[in-house]
Motif scaffolding. Structure first.
Motif, PDB file in Angstrom:
ATOM      1  N   ALA B 116       0.818  -1.211   0.000  1.00  0.00           N
ATOM      2  CA  ALA B 116       0.000   0.000   0.000  1.00  0.00           C
ATOM      3  C   ALA B 116       0.856   1.266   0.000  1.00  0.00           C
ATOM      4  CB  ALA B 116      -0.927  -0.010   1.216  1.00  0.00           C
ATOM      5  N   ALA B 117       1.884   1.286   0.854  1.00  0.00           N
ATOM      6  CA  ALA B 117       2.669   2.504   1.011  1.00  0.00           C
ATOM      7  C   ALA B 117       3.473   2.829  -0.241  1.00  0.00           C
ATOM      8  CB  ALA B 117       3.599   2.374   2.222  1.00  0.00           C
ATOM      9  N   CYS B 118       3.720   1.803  -1.067  1.00  0.00           N
ATOM     10  CA  CYS B 118       4.565   1.987  -2.251  1.00  0.00           C
ATOM     11  C   CYS B 118       3.771   2.038  -3.541  1.00  0.00           C
ATOM     12  CB  CYS B 118       5.555   0.829  -2.366  1.00  0.00           C
ATOM     13  SG  CYS B 118       6.625   0.597  -0.939  1.00  0.00           S
ATOM     14  N   LYS B 119       2.451   1.853  -3.475  1.00  0.00           N
ATOM     15  CA  LYS B 119       1.754   1.547  -4.737  1.00  0.00           C
ATOM     16  C   LYS B 119       1.809   2.688  -5.736  1.00  0.00           C
ATOM     17  CE  LYS B 119      -2.995   2.245  -3.025  1.00  0.00           C
ATOM     18  NZ  LYS B 119      -4.273   1.530  -2.774  1.00  0.00           N
ATOM     19  N   ASP B 120       1.701   3.932  -5.296  1.00  0.00           N
ATOM     20  CA  ASP B 120       1.751   5.037  -6.255  1.00  0.00           C
ATOM     21  C   ASP B 120       3.107   5.088  -6.944  1.00  0.00           C
ATOM     22  OD1 ASP B 120      -0.823   5.667  -5.598  1.00  0.00           O
ATOM     23  OD2 ASP B 120      -0.302   7.306  -4.231  1.00  0.00           O
ATOM     24  N   ALA B 121       4.167   4.915  -6.138  1.00  0.00           N
ATOM     25  CA  ALA B 121       5.518   4.929  -6.707  1.00  0.00           C
ATOM     26  C   ALA B 121       5.721   3.733  -7.635  1.00  0.00           C
ATOM     27  CB  ALA B 121       6.560   4.911  -5.583  1.00  0.00           C
ATOM     28  N   ASP B 122       5.210   2.579  -7.250  1.00  0.00           N
ATOM     29  CA  ASP B 122       5.376   1.373  -8.070  1.00  0.00           C
ATOM     30  C   ASP B 122       4.676   1.528  -9.422  1.00  0.00           C
ATOM     31  OD1 ASP B 122       6.763   0.129  -6.008  1.00  0.00           O
ATOM     32  OD2 ASP B 122       5.022  -1.011  -5.294  1.00  0.00           O
TER      33      ASP B 122
END
Lengths: 119, 371
Positions: B116-122
């Motif tokens: 969740a914490a990385c999804k935008d960056a991923d």
């Protein structure tokens, strides 16, 4: 029974005061998995860290509510920390302190005031 | 918590007495009325339902989706059979881990689930590097559940018998409760179980149906953390991050031979040189399991030393707490390679005292996967 703002309860038994934490506190902390009790015979000042407790969530400190000497600790609690969750105001007591100034008890809340605090 | 995002199950959590906390921008249940310990034990004994809808679900489609993803992920994706799933991670140019993830070959696309914490960056990372050759399509219209524990198979098979036919790391499209679900036989607790991607508008009904089963309880993030810790599984941002490489993190098993030096598709992902050099020459530190000898839990951040005295810090704990199934504290962390062999005693400094821990193999509890 008297109560502190730190959610401790204090029950006078003769010339000693039994100290534990309230059901409200144990509910907030969650399952308690470790308790480190002070040594019997330790002299403590009010607000000294006396007990370390660890729940599944975090570590927290319990402070001495009074100046005095620790005269007994609840070894059963060290063996079975869950007692504090199961019976917070009974078998889950932490330590007994012989206060050097019993008038310090007057600083603390009665049950009605404590219930207001946590309401 | 008004600025937090909510999953489709938000009201269900609140109705069931969940304590909601902020997590990765979402209001998430950390525990329900049972509490962390009993939720943990229930999952290992029967079955727990976890809302993991905050995680990122992404479809990567196009003729060369697998080959394209191999440019960012050092695992064998081209060789991943249809209806099969695999663990992986994005690496950066230094070989550090940008996020860990699950990849599933769903025939016409690769389905990727990220933290969740990385999804935008991923998602941005995949779009920047892979489009327009392939399409990177986030799937925000689906919730994600995990149903974990020894009773999970019977519970899900009651809704669709085909669930029982799936093996560990199989994926399938199953009708569950009238909804088209994307199901994998996997999870992050060390137990048998499933992860279920369900359309948002069917999520509450499916969750209620699953929770109506006597063996199923809703489980919060608190127990999810203690379950995955006992399972020896990494939590991104804690046990692995951009400063740790897969080799240091003891995740070398996830890099199949075909992507390693000498393999047919060796390298070709960010940080390959750094990772191959570590594989050839060894690493200075390793992620290990740690069992505190006493009863005091040792948590993230506790510094580790080789000796009971002396200043030589050899590492630190990255995850730790009480393991309800183990019945004692457990932890994982990084130590210098010299101290990384199982059985080695190291010392954690807790409240000014050095307390011994034993380096241990993981998982701490036996994995109960359906092989």
């Amino acid at each position: 029974m008297k109560y502190t703002e730190e959610h401790e309860w204090l029950r006078t038994e003769g010339d000693v005061v039994v100290v534990g934490i309230t059901e409200h506190a144990t509910t907030q902390l969650g399952d308690i998995v470790f308790v480190e009790l002070p040594e019997v015979g330790t002299t403590v000042a009010k607000d000294d860290e006396a007990v370390v407790i660890e729940s599944v969530k975090a570590a927290s400190d319990i402070v001495a509510p009074l100046d005095g000497e620790i005269v007994e600790v609840n070894e059963a609690l060290a063996e079975n920390p869950g007692l504090a969750n199961e019976d917070a105001v009974g078998d889950g007591w932490f330590f007994k302190i012989k206060p050097s100034d019993p008038s310090q008890m007057d600083d603390y809340m009665d049950e009605a005031a404590y219930k207001d605090l946590i309401a | 918590m008004s600025d937090l995002l909510q999953t489709p199950l938000h009201d269900l959590h609140v109705e069931r007495g969940a304590k909601m906390v902020p997590f990765a921008g979402y209001a998430m249940p950390v525990q329900y009325k049972l509490g962390v310990m009993k939720e943990h034990e229930h999952t290992r004994a029967k079955a727990g339902l976890f809302d993991v809808s905050h995680m990122g679900q992404v479809r990567v489609s196009g003729d060369n989706a697998a080959a394209a993803l191999e440019k960012l992920i050092p695992v064998d994706i081209i060789g991943l059979g249809e209806s099969r799933q695999r663990y992986g991670f994005f690496t950066n140019e230094h070989g550090g881990i940008m996020d860990d993830l699950m990849l599933a070959n769903r025939g016409d696309h690769i389905f990727v689930v990220v933290n969740a914490a990385c999804k935008d960056a991923d998602i941005a990372h995949m779009k920047n590097h892979l489009e327009p050759d392939v399409m990177v399509t986030p799937v925000p219209d689906r919730a994600l559940f995990a149903l974990q524990g020894p009773a999970a198979e019977a519970v899900l098979a009651a809704l669709n018998p085909a669930a029982a036919d799936m093996a560990f790391m199989d994926v399938a499209t199953l009708d569950l409760n009238g909804a088209e679900c994307w199901v994998s036989r996997s999870g992050y607790t060390g137990e048998d179980g499933y992860e279920i991607s369900v359309p948002n508008d069917h999520a509450v009904a499916l969750a209620e149906t699953l929770l109506a089963h006597d063996d199923v309880e809703p489980i919060g993030l608190g127990a999810r953390d203690s379950l995955r810790l006992e399972g020896g599984l990494c939590l991104y941002g804690h046990d692995i991050d951009t400063e740790t490489t897969p080799i240091q993190a003891a995740l070398i098993w996830a890099i199949q031979k075909v992507r390693r030096a000498g393999g047919d598709r060796a390298g070709g992902f960010p940080g390959a040189d750094a990772i191959f050099s570590e594989m050839a020459e060894g690493v200075s530190r390793k992620r290990v399991g740690l069992i505190p000898e006493g009863r005091a839990p040792m948590r993230e951040g506790v510094p580790l030393f080789a000796d009971a005295e002396g200043d030589a810090q050899i590492g630190a704990i990255t995850s730790g707490g009480f393991g309800p199934t183990v019945g004692s504290p457990v932890a994982m962390g990084y130590v210098a390679t010299a101290q990384a062999s199982p059985g080695t005693t190291v010392y954690g400094e807790l409240r000014g005292k050095r307390l011994p821990l034993t380096v241990s193999k993981m998982p701490f509890t036996p994995a109960n996967f359906k092989r």
